[in-house]
Design a protein around this motif. Structure first.
Motif, short mmCIF file in Angstrom:
data_model
loop_
_atom_site.label_atom_id
_atom_site.label_comp_id
_atom_site.label_asym_id
_atom_site.label_seq_id
_atom_site.Cartn_x
_atom_site.Cartn_y
_atom_site.Cartn_z
N LEU A 195 -1.00 11.57 83.60
CA LEU A 195 -1.25 10.01 84.07
C LEU A 195 -1.76 9.49 82.59
O LEU A 195 -1.69 8.30 82.54
CB LEU A 195 -2.59 9.86 84.77
CG LEU A 195 -2.33 10.11 86.37
CD1 LEU A 195 -3.62 9.79 87.14
CD2 LEU A 195 -1.25 9.13 86.68
N VAL A 196 -1.92 10.04 81.48
CA VAL A 196 -2.12 9.49 80.00
C VAL A 196 -1.09 9.61 79.41
O VAL A 196 -1.06 9.30 77.98
CB VAL A 196 -3.50 10.18 79.56
CG1 VAL A 196 -4.67 9.89 80.41
CG2 VAL A 196 -3.49 11.66 79.41
N ASP A 197 0.01 10.09 79.81
CA ASP A 197 1.39 10.41 78.90
C ASP A 197 2.28 9.31 79.33
O ASP A 197 2.66 8.70 80.28
CB ASP A 197 1.88 11.55 79.43
CG ASP A 197 3.28 12.09 78.52
OD1 ASP A 197 3.58 11.34 77.58
OD2 ASP A 197 4.06 12.93 78.96
N GLU A 198 2.38 8.41 77.97
CA GLU A 198 3.19 7.09 78.48
C GLU A 198 4.73 7.39 78.36
O GLU A 198 5.55 6.46 78.78
CB GLU A 198 3.17 6.37 76.59
CG GLU A 198 1.60 5.89 76.52
CD GLU A 198 1.27 4.68 77.49
OE1 GLU A 198 1.97 4.29 78.16
OE2 GLU A 198 -0.09 4.54 77.40
N GLN A 199 5.14 8.69 78.20
CA GLN A 199 6.44 9.18 78.29
C GLN A 199 6.74 9.75 79.83
O GLN A 199 7.87 9.68 80.20
CB GLN A 199 6.87 10.36 77.41
CG GLN A 199 6.63 9.98 75.94
CD GLN A 199 7.36 8.73 75.48
OE1 GLN A 199 8.41 8.62 75.76
NE2 GLN A 199 6.56 8.11 74.70
N PHE A 200 5.70 9.74 80.77
CA PHE A 200 5.92 10.26 82.01
C PHE A 200 6.69 9.50 83.01
O PHE A 200 7.82 9.90 83.53
CB PHE A 200 4.59 10.59 82.65
CG PHE A 200 4.65 11.39 83.92
CD1 PHE A 200 5.38 12.54 84.04
CD2 PHE A 200 4.11 10.75 85.08
CE1 PHE A 200 5.36 12.93 85.35
CE2 PHE A 200 4.18 11.22 86.46
CZ PHE A 200 4.75 12.31 86.57
N PRO A 201 6.51 8.05 82.94
CA PRO A 201 7.38 7.29 83.87
C PRO A 201 8.93 7.50 83.39
O PRO A 201 9.54 7.33 84.20
CB PRO A 201 6.87 5.91 83.43
CG PRO A 201 5.30 5.93 83.12
CD PRO A 201 5.33 7.33 82.41
#
Length: 766
Positions: A605-611
């Motif tokens: 949830l704090v990983d900008e690359q996850f989406p």
């Protein structure tokens, strides 16, 4: 079941078809105009007169017109090389203008003047062709450094020098008459030398893989160089005749240009000559240039060749200077990469290199001791006196410790206030004595500015091969022992398996889990989610299991905490999403569409690359985004709410569902619930399971359900264990339920059988 073709694949195919269309036109034109050129050559070779002679001359002109058209059309289909093709088209058009002037006027004169207007058209070919090759060369290189330019210059000047020594000097000496005639006689080979320099230098930097077009162009220009040299020689000696073999050779050179235009675009970027060859080629050229200068000194060689060879030697000297500079910079960068910036000691990278070297000594039966030293209460110094004082103290630690070490021992800073020592040929007693001497050195007062500081430290010791046969594990064990020393305030602690073994086993479990995630040991079981409105199972929740090679099936309560503490949750969650979507694709191909819910970790949830990673996985399995729901807990959202909301918003904008899991057990705030981009509330089983015997629990379920519906959210109740609870939830208007009363979590093949059996029972009832 037929699957939809991804839009990006359709777009790629359309772009490929669009790029192929000009190439097909080029090939059709090439066939037509090559036929005209062949007919003209045949008529000229047979000595035809009248219409045949007209065909011989006009056929060549028509071929030039067609070649210009081919190059122009090819430019429309080549995005990166468009400028090159159009420059080359201009070069051929200029040559055509010269040929047209010759055929229309100069052919019929008893003696053609030298130079003539035809020569102007012919000569204009060279700068345009040079520019075309230079642009094409530039697009095939990632970047042109000064060293690359110098390699190109050395090779090109050397090739030009030898060409001048062989042919050009003789032409200059033998040409007599007016200045214009002299210029006309040597202008072509001089221009050819420039093209030859570019080709030879380009060969060094472009290497292989630049595409067939480049090599056809290079072959055509090389043929041009040879033909023009022979032409200049024949002109000087009065041997040139129109329609002879040279005309065929020139036509062949232009034919190579046409064939270059018929090739497909290159598939990648040229990488140039690699390894030793990248050094050998310019080096050999430089030596050859020196040899040519020496030969000219002894035999009175051609001055033009001497100037070109001298230029090659000077360029080689400049290249040597750059090489020395680069080698020095590389050595400095390697030293800096292995040195701690603050203390000047070897850093963590150097430590692991030293550990690899120590493995060899361990295999040979030698002993290796690893000591991990950590300053006590160093954080208090930083917090109370400032980081500048803490840094000054750390800079003095290295020299203090080095006093007690041998020259072959390794002292390095691992990071923060932690240091490590690697020493060979020490037993338990020797290593313990060394640790105590190091502590004695550190307990002496440090002078930092106007202050005097006294510090203490904790040292952990591990010795191989007694404690481990690998140096890397010795470092881990020494670290565990150091924490035991710090906890017992004993100063020094040697690794003890009974005392420190749990930490060691935890480290082993972390490595096993890491290998399990990457090695395909994770499996998913799926718990059905029953939609009460339709009575159908429309989705499942994916629950991860670890298929351990020796422990068997391990449930998440035994490894999730381990993954979180070891920083493996992000990769574990991504792997679970990948497995779940692959299973959804498999079910869809068999005719059954099911949505899938996956639990998300805080690190996701704090990983900008996850989406972006989720979008990539959906596209890879050709699935719509609505098939996936990500479940997050309220406690996760409160840890870094702003960043979590940003990540969830991007996921929701992409069409992925978002569910609040275990609702009611965390920070159930209506204020943040109103702003979250969620699609579903999932009430915790603690409330659902107590509904039958607790009016308060039933009231909580009822009010939460009404809240969810009022906000336009789907309501899911988990933990449904009996028919009475299911009936109550159905009466209240619950959307979806899951629990053991519906089904336990099942492996994919068992879930498929369960779904098929359930469908058969429903048909039997009907």
């Amino acid at each position: 079941m037929r699957t939809k073709r991804p839009r990006d694949a359709e777009g790629t195919a359309a772009r490929v078809r669009g790029a192929e269309r000009p190439l097909r036109i080029v090939r059709v034109l090439a066939v037509l105009f090559a036929g005209t050129w062949a007919a003209g050559l045949a008529a000229g070779a047979l000595g035809a007169t009248g219409i045949g002679a007209l065909l011989a001359s006009s056929g060549k002109l028509v071929f030039f017109v067609g070649l210009v058209a081919i190059l122009v059309v090819r430019g429309f289909g080549a995005r990166e090389d468009r400028g090159s093709w159009w420059l080359l088209a201009g070069a051929v058009a200029s040559y055509f203008a010269g040929a047209l002037a010759f055929e229309m006027y100069y052919r019929f004169l008893p003696v053609a003047p030298r130079p003539s207007w035809s020569d102007l058209g012919y000569m204009a070919f060279y700068p345009l062709a040079f520019a075309a090759l230079l642009v094409m060369l530039r697009t095939r290189l990632r970047r042109l450094t000064a060293a690359t330019w110098l390699d190109c210059l050395v090779t090109g000047l050397t090739a030009a020098a030898f060409a001048a020594a062989v042919a050009l000097g003789a032409l200059v000496r033998e040409t007599d008459g007016a200045l214009g005639a002299i210029l006309a006689g040597v202008a072509y080979p001089i221009a050819d030398l420039l093209l030859l320099s570019l080709l030879a230098g380009g060969l060094v930097v472009i290497g292989r893989g630049a595409g067939a077009s480049w090599w056809w162009l290079a072959g055509g220009v090389a043929l041009f160089v040879v033909t023009d040299t022979v032409y200049s020689y024949q002109v000087v000696h009065g041997l040139y005749t129109v329609g002879g073999p040279l005309d065929v050779a020139w036509s062949g050179a232009f034919l190579c240009l046409g064939l270059a235009a018929c090739q497909r675009g290159r598939s990648g970027t040229a990488t140039g000559l690699e390894g030793r060859l990248a050094i050998v080629v310019p080096g050999v050229c430089a030596l050859a240039a020196v040899g040519l200068l020496f030969w000219g000194y002894l035999r009175g060689g051609d001055p033009i060749a001497g100037v070109l060879a001298l230029g090659a030697v000077l360029a080689a000297l400049a290249r040597t200077g750059l090489t020395f500079r680069d080698v020095r910079a590389l050595a400095d960068s390697r030293r800096q990469a292995r040195t701690d910036e603050l203390t000047g000691l070897p850093n963590r990278r150097s430590v692991f290199e030293a550990l690899q070297a120590a493995n060899g000594r361990l295999r040979a039966g030698e002993s290796v001791a690893v000591l991990v030293l950590d300053l006590d209460r160093f954080k208090e110094i930083n917090d109370s006196l400032g980081h500048a004082v803490g840094d000054a103290l750390l800079r003095q630690v290295g020299p203090r410790l080095a006093r007690e070490l041998r020259s072959e021992d390794v002292l390095a800073r691992l990071g923060g206030d932690e240091f490590v020592v690697l020493a060979s040929d020490l037993d338990d007693a020797d290593a313990g004595a060394l640790a105590k001497r190091l502590l004695t050195q550190l307990r002496q007062p440090f002078r930092v500015g106007s202050m005097t500081l006294t510090v203490d430290a904790s040292v952990g010791v591990a010795i191989g091969p007694e404690h481990s046969v690998t140096a890397e594990e010795l470092l881990q064990l020494a670290d565990l022992a150091m924490y035991s020393a710090k906890a017992g305030r004993g100063g020094v602690a040697v690794y003890d398996d009974e005392r420190d073994g749990s930490g060691r086993h935890r480290l082993e479990a972390v490595e096993q889990l890491r290998a399990g995630i990457s090695g395909g040991q994770l499996v998913l079981h799926y718990q059905p989610k029953l939609a009460l409105g339709t009575g159908e199972v429309e989705g499942v929740e994916a629950l991860v299991r670890w298929e351990h090679p020796t422990r068997g099936l391990v449930y998440p309560d035994q490894f999730i905490e381990l993954a979180e503490s070891a920083g493996l949750m992000a990769s574990l969650t991504t792997r679970v999403v990948e497995l779940a979507l692959a299973q959804c694709r498999s079910w869809a191909d068999q005719g059954r569409w099911l949505t899938v819910a996956v639990n998300v970790s805080p690190s996701n949830l704090v990983d900008e690359q996850f989406p972006g990673e989720v979008a990539r996985l959906l596209a890879a399995h050709d699935l719509p985004s609505g098939v996936l729901t990500l479940e997050v807990t309220e406690s996760i959202l409160m840890e870094d709410r702003d960043r979590a909301v940003g990540v969830l918003t991007r996921l929701r904008d992409a069409g992925v569902g978002v569910s609040i899991d275990d609702y009611g057990t965390g920070y159930s705030s209506l204020a943040y619930l109103a702003t979250l981009p969620v699609t579903e509330l999932k009430l915790d089983r603690a409330f659902v399971g107590e509904m039958a015997g607790s009016p308060r629990a039933e009231s909580i379920v009822t009010s939460t359900l009404q809240l969810a519906h009022a906000m336009g959210l789907s309501f899911v109740a988990e933990g449904v264990e009996d028919q009475g609870t299911l009936d109550t939830l159905t009466f209240l208007g619950c959307d979806v339920v899951q629990g053991y009363h519906v089904s336990r979590p099942l492996p994919p093949e068992q879930l498929w059988a369960w779904l098929s059996e359930r469908a058969s029972e429903e048909l039997a009832v009907l």
